[in-house]
Design a protein around this motif. Structure first.
Motif, PDB file in Angstrom:
ATOM      1  N   ARG A  21      38.439  32.609  62.669  1.00  0.00           N
ATOM      2  CA  ARG A  21      39.745  32.043  63.025  1.00  0.00           C
ATOM      3  C   ARG A  21      40.709  33.212  63.201  1.00  0.00           C
ATOM      4  O   ARG A  21      40.750  34.128  62.366  1.00  0.00           O
ATOM      5  N   THR A  26      46.991  29.575  65.423  1.00  0.00           N
ATOM      6  CA  THR A  26      45.641  29.900  64.973  1.00  0.00           C
ATOM      7  C   THR A  26      44.610  29.231  65.863  1.00  0.00           C
ATOM      8  O   THR A  26      44.689  28.025  66.128  1.00  0.00           O
ATOM      9  N   THR A  84      44.675  34.377  63.926  1.00  0.00           N
ATOM     10  CA  THR A  84      46.058  33.914  63.791  1.00  0.00           C
ATOM     11  C   THR A  84      47.014  34.986  64.294  1.00  0.00           C
ATOM     12  O   THR A  84      46.908  36.152  63.912  1.00  0.00           O
TER      13      THR A  84
END
Length: 378
Positions: free
Chosen positions: A179, A135, A181
């Motif tokens: 974010r 991430t 991931t």
């Protein structure tokens, strides 16, 4: 018709002659210019007129913040300081020499790409299939064309990610960050065991290519004290057992150059263990638990700024697995692996019942023999 065009041609040539000028120059010359969030950039626009007239040059914006503009004869400088996402957009430089008007457009991109990579799990075990997640925190833009995630074994990429997730980070101010991931399903890591895998995030924009990496140590087994190879200190997790003493602390030295990182301490408590995650980073930071065997809901937690406590019960053999906490802002992680005590499984209820009946029979037999032996003779 041809005679009319012939009469008009000198008129047009005269207009061009009166307004003739050199090219409109922009520095940097790229049509798209990238600047990091919080960074600074200057865009300079210049124009010279061939007939020694004073050129007019000015930066203009299209629904964007123009920042600080300084213009004088023949040039205009657009300065962007402490760039935020509101500074991004299209900026236009307009220059004129007499009746001749020229313009150039520059698209300013503002990006965020801090070194805040996290991986899960924080270490792998050899010969076990595992899903690995990598991430990148607090980034923008988050499109696959701008931000790519890859998992490396040496210099070789381990195939495409199974999935890619983009989520908004908790907003701190006006700038919206993300974010991202990526998840991979690993095959069993064969012998010889590689020392580590690496998660790599790369930001690619016009004129910019930046990369951050995070190592994922590969352990020989769950009870390994050290990974089989050398990895960077920031990427190596702590390995601990409730049956062993802690490793000696590293020699004291000047650590002011290192980024502040949280640490996990363990101490005995009533009914189990208490884990303390703390970061001696000064004011304005906070730590929190992000991972525990069986989920965080199964534990009692308490957080107070730069310190966070977690109670580990000693029921049965105790939990076994990774405990992880995180520092904010910064995203640095600390990890601790607890190995459960060796214990026997609890006896089933039928065994307890059988033992009780057998004990009563033996007690009755003993009482009968004593009574028979002590009976007076007639």
């Amino acid at each position: 018709m041809e005679r009319g065009l012939a009469l008009l041609l000198p008129v047009f040539l005269g207009l061009l002659q009166r307004g003739r000028g050199g090219p409109l120059e922009v520095e940097p010359p790229d049509s798209v210019v990238a600047v990091s969030m919080g960074g600074s950039r200057q865009l300079t626009c210049r124009l010279s007129c061939a007939d020694h007239r004073a050129p007019s040059v000015q930066w203009r914006g299209l629904d964007t913040s123009l920042g600080a503009v300084r213009s004088d004869a023949g040039s205009s400088v657009l300065s962007v300081h402490n760039a935020s996402l509101s500074a991004a957009g299209t900026h236009v430089c307009v220059g004129s020499c007499g009746n001749l008007t020229l313009q150039r457009t520059v698209q300013l991109l503002v990006f965020a790409f801090p070194d805040q990579l996290t991986v899960s799990p924080v270490a792998l075990v050899a010969k076990q299939d595992r899903e690995v997640a990598c991430t990148a925190h607090n980034v923008t833009p988050a499109s696959p064309e701008a931000l790519s995630l890859s998992l490396l074994l040496g210099d070789r990429e381990l195939g495409e990610a199974l999935s890619r997730e983009v989520e908004e980070e908790p907003q701190q101010g006006e700038d919206l960050l993300f974010r991202v991931t990526g998840r991979w399903l690993l095959p069993s890591l064969d012998t010889p065991t590689p020392p580590a895998l690496r998660c790599r995030a790369t930001m690619t924009l016009p004129g910019v290519q930046l990369s951050h990496q995070r190592a994922i140590p590969v352990l020989r087994s769950l009870t390994s004290r050290e990974p089989p190879g050398t990895t960077s200190p920031e990427a190596t997790p702590e390995l601990s057992s409730t049956r062993s003493s802690e490793s000696p602390a590293p020699p004291a030295g000047n650590s002011s150059a290192r980024p502040c990182r949280p640490k996990i301490h363990q101490s005995p408590a009533a009914g189990g263990l208490e884990l303390l995650c703390e970061a001696a980073c000064g004011p304005g930071v906070a730590v929190g638990w992000t991972q525990a065997p069986g989920g965080l809901e199964a534990y009692q937690r308490r957080e107070a700024g730069a310190r966070a406590w977690l109670s580990v019960p000693r029921a049965g053999c105790g939990p076994e697995g990774w405990f992880q906490c995180r520092l904010d802002p910064g995203g640095q992680m600390a990890s601790l692996y607890l190995v459960a005590e060796v214990c026997s499984p609890p006896a089933p209820p039928a065994l307890w019942t059988g033992s009780l009946v057998l004990g009563l029979l033996l007690l009755a037999l003993l009482a009968y023999r004593l009574r028979k032996r002590c009976r007076p003779a007639r």
